[in-house]
Design a protein around this motif. Structure first.
Motif, mmCIF file in Angstrom:
data_model
loop_
_atom_site.group_PDB
_atom_site.id
_atom_site.type_symbol
_atom_site.label_atom_id
_atom_site.label_comp_id
_atom_site.label_asym_id
_atom_site.label_seq_id
_atom_site.Cartn_x
_atom_site.Cartn_y
_atom_site.Cartn_z
ATOM 1 N N LEU A 149 13.011 196.916 80.170
ATOM 2 C CA LEU A 149 11.832 197.060 80.904
ATOM 3 C C LEU A 149 11.585 196.443 81.941
ATOM 4 N N TYR A 150 11.826 195.094 82.193
ATOM 5 C CA TYR A 150 11.733 194.153 83.432
ATOM 6 C C TYR A 150 12.979 194.813 84.286
ATOM 7 N N GLN A 151 14.053 194.965 83.869
ATOM 8 C CA GLN A 151 15.055 195.601 84.820
ATOM 9 C C GLN A 151 14.689 196.816 85.422
ATOM 10 N N ARG A 152 13.930 197.622 84.843
ATOM 11 C CA ARG A 152 13.531 198.900 85.221
ATOM 12 C C ARG A 152 12.560 198.714 86.264
ATOM 13 N N ILE A 153 11.582 198.008 85.869
ATOM 14 C CA ILE A 153 10.538 197.645 86.828
ATOM 15 C C ILE A 153 11.045 197.355 88.336
ATOM 16 N N ALA A 154 11.943 195.985 88.003
ATOM 17 C CA ALA A 154 12.579 195.481 89.213
ATOM 18 C C ALA A 154 13.428 196.530 90.002
ATOM 19 N N THR A 155 14.050 197.435 89.505
ATOM 20 C CA THR A 155 14.645 198.392 90.162
ATOM 21 C C THR A 155 13.658 199.508 91.116
ATOM 22 N N THR A 156 12.550 199.711 90.351
ATOM 23 C CA THR A 156 11.729 200.591 90.719
ATOM 24 C C THR A 156 11.001 199.837 92.224
ATOM 25 N N PHE A 157 10.765 198.670 91.969
ATOM 26 C CA PHE A 157 10.149 198.126 93.166
ATOM 27 C C PHE A 157 11.101 197.984 94.443
ATOM 28 N N ASN A 158 12.503 197.469 93.873
ATOM 29 C CA ASN A 158 13.425 197.632 94.875
ATOM 30 C C ASN A 158 14.129 199.089 95.635
ATOM 31 N N GLU A 159 13.813 199.981 94.973
ATOM 32 C CA GLU A 159 14.118 201.364 95.288
ATOM 33 C C GLU A 159 12.875 201.777 96.551
ATOM 34 N N TYR A 160 11.732 201.364 96.340
ATOM 35 C CA TYR A 160 10.548 201.633 97.010
ATOM 36 C C TYR A 160 10.130 200.283 97.891
ATOM 37 N N PRO A 161 10.795 199.833 98.670
ATOM 38 C CA PRO A 161 10.207 198.531 99.109
ATOM 39 C C PRO A 161 8.969 198.649 100.168
ATOM 40 N N GLY A 162 8.004 197.924 99.937
ATOM 41 C CA GLY A 162 6.830 197.880 101.026
ATOM 42 C C GLY A 162 5.693 198.822 100.375
ATOM 43 N N LYS A 163 6.151 199.752 99.323
ATOM 44 C CA LYS A 163 5.071 200.752 98.986
ATOM 45 C C LYS A 163 4.345 200.200 97.960
ATOM 46 N N ALA A 164 3.085 200.424 98.136
ATOM 47 C CA ALA A 164 2.067 199.970 97.148
ATOM 48 C C ALA A 164 2.131 200.824 95.981
ATOM 49 N N CYS A 165 1.812 200.200 94.727
ATOM 50 C CA CYS A 165 2.052 200.891 93.437
ATOM 51 C C CYS A 165 0.999 200.535 92.525
ATOM 52 N N ARG A 166 0.525 201.128 91.907
ATOM 53 C CA ARG A 166 -0.501 200.803 91.002
ATOM 54 C C ARG A 166 0.190 200.744 89.615
ATOM 55 N N VAL A 167 -0.231 200.117 88.578
ATOM 56 C CA VAL A 167 0.457 199.942 87.380
ATOM 57 C C VAL A 167 0.555 201.351 86.653
ATOM 58 N N ARG A 168 -0.633 202.045 86.617
ATOM 59 C CA ARG A 168 -0.458 203.446 85.995
ATOM 60 C C ARG A 168 0.638 204.262 86.720
ATOM 61 N N ASP A 169 0.850 204.474 88.114
ATOM 62 C CA ASP A 169 1.819 204.926 88.796
ATOM 63 C C ASP A 169 3.182 204.381 88.088
ATOM 64 N N LEU A 170 3.326 203.141 88.187
ATOM 65 C CA LEU A 170 4.456 202.637 87.547
ATOM 66 C C LEU A 170 4.876 203.115 86.197
ATOM 67 N N HIS A 171 4.018 203.228 85.412
ATOM 68 C CA HIS A 171 4.076 203.747 83.941
ATOM 69 C C HIS A 171 4.659 205.241 84.200
ATOM 70 N N GLU A 172 3.863 205.904 84.844
ATOM 71 C CA GLU A 172 4.419 207.409 85.028
ATOM 72 C C GLU A 172 5.618 207.623 85.326
ATOM 73 N N HIS A 173 6.153 206.864 86.700
ATOM 74 C CA HIS A 173 7.450 206.914 87.190
ATOM 75 C C HIS A 173 8.577 206.375 86.166
ATOM 76 N N LEU A 174 8.094 205.498 85.301
ATOM 77 C CA LEU A 174 9.266 205.056 84.370
ATOM 78 C C LEU A 174 8.978 205.858 82.844
#
Length: 122
Positions: free
Chosen positions: A72-97
Motif C-alpha cells: 500500500l505504501y508503494q502504491r501511494i508513492a507511485t500514485t503521487f509520483n505519477e501525478y506530481p503537483g496535483k492536489a489529492c484528498r485522501v478519499r480521492d486516493l482511496h478511490e484511485h487505488l
C-alpha cells in the motif's frame, strides 16, 4: 658396575618424560576448559534459536499484514509520483487505488503520505 648406576639413565629419562607429560597435561587443561565452555554456549545459542524460530516467522516470510502495508505504501508513492503537483484528498486516493472509502480506512491512510514525506519518498 652396580645396579644403581645401571638404573640411573632410565630413571633420569623417566623423570624427564614424566615432567614433560605433566607440562603437556597442564597445557591441555586450559583449551579443554575453553572448549567445554564454548560448547555450552553453542548449546545455549542453539536453544535460543529454536525458541525464536518457534515464536517468530523466518526472515524471508512476512506476515500478510506487513505485505499489504508495504504494498500500500508503494502504491501511494507511485500514485503521487505519477501525478506530481496535483492536489489529492485522501478519499480521492482511496478511490484511485480501489481501497475502501469508509471513514476508519480513510483515517488510517491520512498519516501514510506524511510518513512517506518524512522518509523522503514523496
Amino acid at each position: 658396575m652396580n645396579v644403581h648406576e645401571l638404573l640411573r639413565p632410565p630413571q633420569t629419562a623417566h623423570d624427564k618424560t614424566a615432567a614433560r607429560a605433566d607440562n603437556l597435561r597442564e597445557q591441555i587443561k586450559r583449551p579443554t576448559a575453553d572448549l567445554a565452555e564454548t560448547e555450552d554456549r553453542l548449546a545455549e545459542l542453539a536453544a535460543t534459536r529454536r525458541v525464536i524460530n518457534g515464536v517468530a516467522p523466518p526472515d524471508h516470510a512476512t506476515t500478510p499484514a506487513e505485505t499489504i502495508t508495504a504494498t500500500l505504501y508503494q502504491r501511494i508513492a507511485t500514485t503521487f509520483n505519477e501525478y506530481p503537483g496535483k492536489a489529492c484528498r485522501v478519499r480521492d486516493l482511496h478511490e484511485h487505488l480501489d481501497l475502501p472509502t469508509d471513514e476508519p480506512s480513510i483515517n488510517v491512510t491520512r498519516s501514510r503520505p506524511g510518513r512517506l514525506v518524512r522518509q523522503g519518498l514523496l
